[in-house]
Scaffold this motif. Structure first.
Motif, mmCIF file in Angstrom:
data_model
loop_
_atom_site.group_PDB
_atom_site.id
_atom_site.type_symbol
_atom_site.label_atom_id
_atom_site.label_comp_id
_atom_site.label_asym_id
_atom_site.label_seq_id
_atom_site.Cartn_x
_atom_site.Cartn_y
_atom_site.Cartn_z
ATOM 1 N N PRO A 18 1.550 -8.482 -0.477
ATOM 2 C CA PRO A 18 1.098 -9.101 0.775
ATOM 3 C C PRO A 18 2.128 -10.121 1.268
ATOM 4 O O PRO A 18 2.685 -10.889 0.480
ATOM 5 C CB PRO A 18 -0.215 -9.785 0.391
ATOM 6 C CG PRO A 18 -0.717 -8.997 -0.781
ATOM 7 C CD PRO A 18 0.529 -8.586 -1.533
ATOM 8 N N GLY A 19 2.387 -10.084 2.568
ATOM 9 C CA GLY A 19 3.366 -10.987 3.166
ATOM 10 C C GLY A 19 4.761 -10.379 3.237
ATOM 11 O O GLY A 19 5.607 -10.848 4.001
ATOM 12 N N GLU A 20 5.012 -9.346 2.442
ATOM 13 C CA GLU A 20 6.318 -8.674 2.463
ATOM 14 C C GLU A 20 6.488 -7.964 3.807
ATOM 15 O O GLU A 20 5.552 -7.397 4.350
ATOM 16 C CB GLU A 20 6.373 -7.666 1.318
ATOM 17 C CG GLU A 20 7.654 -6.897 1.190
ATOM 18 C CD GLU A 20 7.617 -5.923 0.015
ATOM 19 O OE1 GLU A 20 8.553 -5.125 -0.075
ATOM 20 O OE2 GLU A 20 6.655 -5.954 -0.794
ATOM 21 N N GLU A 21 7.682 -7.990 4.343
ATOM 22 C CA GLU A 21 7.948 -7.311 5.602
ATOM 23 C C GLU A 21 8.679 -6.003 5.310
ATOM 24 O O GLU A 21 9.688 -6.003 4.605
ATOM 25 C CB GLU A 21 8.776 -8.196 6.527
ATOM 26 C CG GLU A 21 8.792 -7.667 7.936
ATOM 27 C CD GLU A 21 8.915 -8.768 8.967
ATOM 28 O OE1 GLU A 21 9.905 -8.746 9.695
ATOM 29 O OE2 GLU A 21 8.019 -9.624 9.040
ATOM 30 N N ILE A 22 8.140 -4.919 5.839
ATOM 31 C CA ILE A 22 8.781 -3.620 5.648
ATOM 32 C C ILE A 22 9.042 -2.996 7.014
ATOM 33 O O ILE A 22 8.443 -3.384 8.019
ATOM 34 C CB ILE A 22 7.939 -2.671 4.770
ATOM 35 C CG1 ILE A 22 6.578 -2.386 5.405
ATOM 36 C CG2 ILE A 22 7.771 -3.214 3.366
ATOM 37 C CD1 ILE A 22 5.780 -1.326 4.669
ATOM 38 N N THR A 23 9.943 -2.044 7.038
ATOM 39 C CA THR A 23 10.308 -1.348 8.264
ATOM 40 C C THR A 23 9.528 -0.045 8.349
ATOM 41 O O THR A 23 9.475 0.709 7.379
ATOM 42 C CB THR A 23 11.827 -1.068 8.280
ATOM 43 O OG1 THR A 23 12.517 -2.317 8.162
ATOM 44 C CG2 THR A 23 12.242 -0.370 9.552
ATOM 45 N N ILE A 24 8.953 0.208 9.501
ATOM 46 C CA ILE A 24 8.211 1.444 9.748
ATOM 47 C C ILE A 24 9.088 2.350 10.610
ATOM 48 O O ILE A 24 9.479 1.960 11.704
ATOM 49 C CB ILE A 24 6.885 1.174 10.499
ATOM 50 C CG1 ILE A 24 6.044 0.108 9.795
ATOM 51 C CG2 ILE A 24 6.115 2.468 10.710
ATOM 52 C CD1 ILE A 24 5.504 0.495 8.453
ATOM 53 N N PRO A 25 9.413 3.555 10.120
ATOM 54 C CA PRO A 25 10.219 4.462 10.943
ATOM 55 C C PRO A 25 9.416 4.967 12.141
ATOM 56 O O PRO A 25 8.187 4.881 12.151
ATOM 57 C CB PRO A 25 10.561 5.613 9.991
ATOM 58 C CG PRO A 25 9.572 5.541 8.899
ATOM 59 C CD PRO A 25 9.076 4.125 8.832
ATOM 60 N N GLN A 26 10.115 5.508 13.130
ATOM 61 C CA GLN A 26 9.445 6.037 14.317
ATOM 62 C C GLN A 26 8.497 7.156 13.928
ATOM 63 O O GLN A 26 8.834 8.043 13.153
ATOM 64 C CB GLN A 26 10.477 6.554 15.309
ATOM 65 C CG GLN A 26 9.874 7.044 16.599
ATOM 66 C CD GLN A 26 10.931 7.491 17.587
ATOM 67 O OE1 GLN A 26 12.074 7.690 17.228
ATOM 68 N NE2 GLN A 26 10.540 7.648 18.835
ATOM 69 N N ALA A 27 7.321 7.105 14.439
ATOM 70 C CA ALA A 27 6.284 8.082 14.108
ATOM 71 C C ALA A 27 6.350 9.293 15.031
ATOM 72 O O ALA A 27 6.950 9.246 16.095
ATOM 73 C CB ALA A 27 4.917 7.430 14.228
ATOM 74 N N ILE A 28 5.692 10.348 14.617
ATOM 75 C CA ILE A 28 5.489 11.500 15.484
ATOM 76 C C ILE A 28 4.426 11.087 16.494
ATOM 77 O O ILE A 28 3.385 10.544 16.117
ATOM 78 C CB ILE A 28 5.054 12.720 14.653
ATOM 79 C CG1 ILE A 28 6.211 13.131 13.744
ATOM 80 C CG2 ILE A 28 4.617 13.864 15.548
ATOM 81 C CD1 ILE A 28 5.875 14.244 12.795
ATOM 82 N N SER A 29 4.685 11.332 17.751
ATOM 83 C CA SER A 29 3.776 10.879 18.802
ATOM 84 C C SER A 29 2.387 11.500 18.638
ATOM 85 O O SER A 29 2.237 12.576 18.056
ATOM 86 C CB SER A 29 4.334 11.234 20.183
ATOM 87 O OG SER A 29 4.238 12.629 20.402
ATOM 88 N N SER A 30 1.396 10.828 19.183
ATOM 89 C CA SER A 30 0.034 11.350 19.085
ATOM 90 C C SER A 30 -0.100 12.674 19.824
ATOM 91 O O SER A 30 -0.835 13.559 19.398
ATOM 92 C CB SER A 30 -0.982 10.329 19.582
ATOM 93 O OG SER A 30 -0.794 10.073 20.946
ATOM 94 N N SER A 31 0.631 12.855 20.924
ATOM 95 C CA SER A 31 0.556 14.138 21.639
ATOM 96 C C SER A 31 1.164 15.261 20.800
ATOM 97 O O SER A 31 0.636 16.379 20.791
ATOM 98 C CB SER A 31 1.221 14.053 23.013
ATOM 99 O OG SER A 31 2.596 13.780 22.898
#
Length: 194
Positions: free
Chosen positions: A62-75
């Protein structure tokens, strides 16, 4: 007038650049989070999440910052779910996940288009489509909850399968070239191959 056109075009280019260049964002880990739950929540694969954060383990704090890669769009996820529903209706859940995985494997493979939409709507020289539901229109039917969940699971485990690029039902396949492909697994009535 020329200045207004130039401003409009440059503004459009800046907006396009910003929306297409945003490939990741930061996320602060909350209590109870796991890499798996974060991957599911953001529509990315566990493997991609670990890679982009250079993590070879599953420990996060908790509190750690991580990078989220670009997701596949909802469409694109909805489009995938409709294809999975049409292609794997009546197949076991694992078969639905495997069909969704084939789509993602094609996106990631250099011999296929590099977007979900382009893979699904790919046409061959003879005018036929790569997937029969596109050809016969059944891709326009709503996806059920199981197909949607199968897409989420395939995204979460993206890149960790057996590399299947094709699937077919050996009882109904009409193109003989598919029988020469290496079978990776058999699930229900479908054979998966690369």
């Amino acid at each position: 007038m020329r200045m207004i056109k130039w401003l409009a075009i440059s503004s459009l280019l800046v907006v396009s650049f910003i929306s297409f260049s945003t490939i990741s964002h930061a996320y602060t880990v909350k209590s109870g989070d796991s890499l798996w739950s974060i991957a599911q929540q953001h529509g990315v694969s566990l493997h991609e999440l670990q890679d982009i954060n250079n993590q070879h383990h599953s420990l996060i704090y908790p509190g750690e910052e991580i990078t989220i890669p670009q997701a596949i769009s909802s469409s694109d996820q909805q489009l995938m779910a409709r294809l999975v529903h049409a292609e794997a209706k009546g197949e076991p859940y694992a078969g639905k996940v495997a069909v969704a995985t084939v789509i993602l494997n094609r996106v990631d493979h250099p011999d296929f288009p590099n977007t979900v939409r382009s893979v699904i709507y790919e046409t061959y020289r003879n005018g036929s489509y790569a997937f029969s539901p596109v050809q016969n229109g059944s891709i326009h039917q709503s996806a059920n909850a199981e197909s949607k969940q199968a897409v989420q699971e395939a995204i979460a485990f993206r890149g960790q399968g057996k590399g299947s690029l094709f699937f077919y039902n050996p009882d109904t396949a009409v193109s003989s070239w598919i029988f020469d492909r290496e079978t990776t697994t058999v699930i229900g009535n479908h054979r998966f191959a690369k």
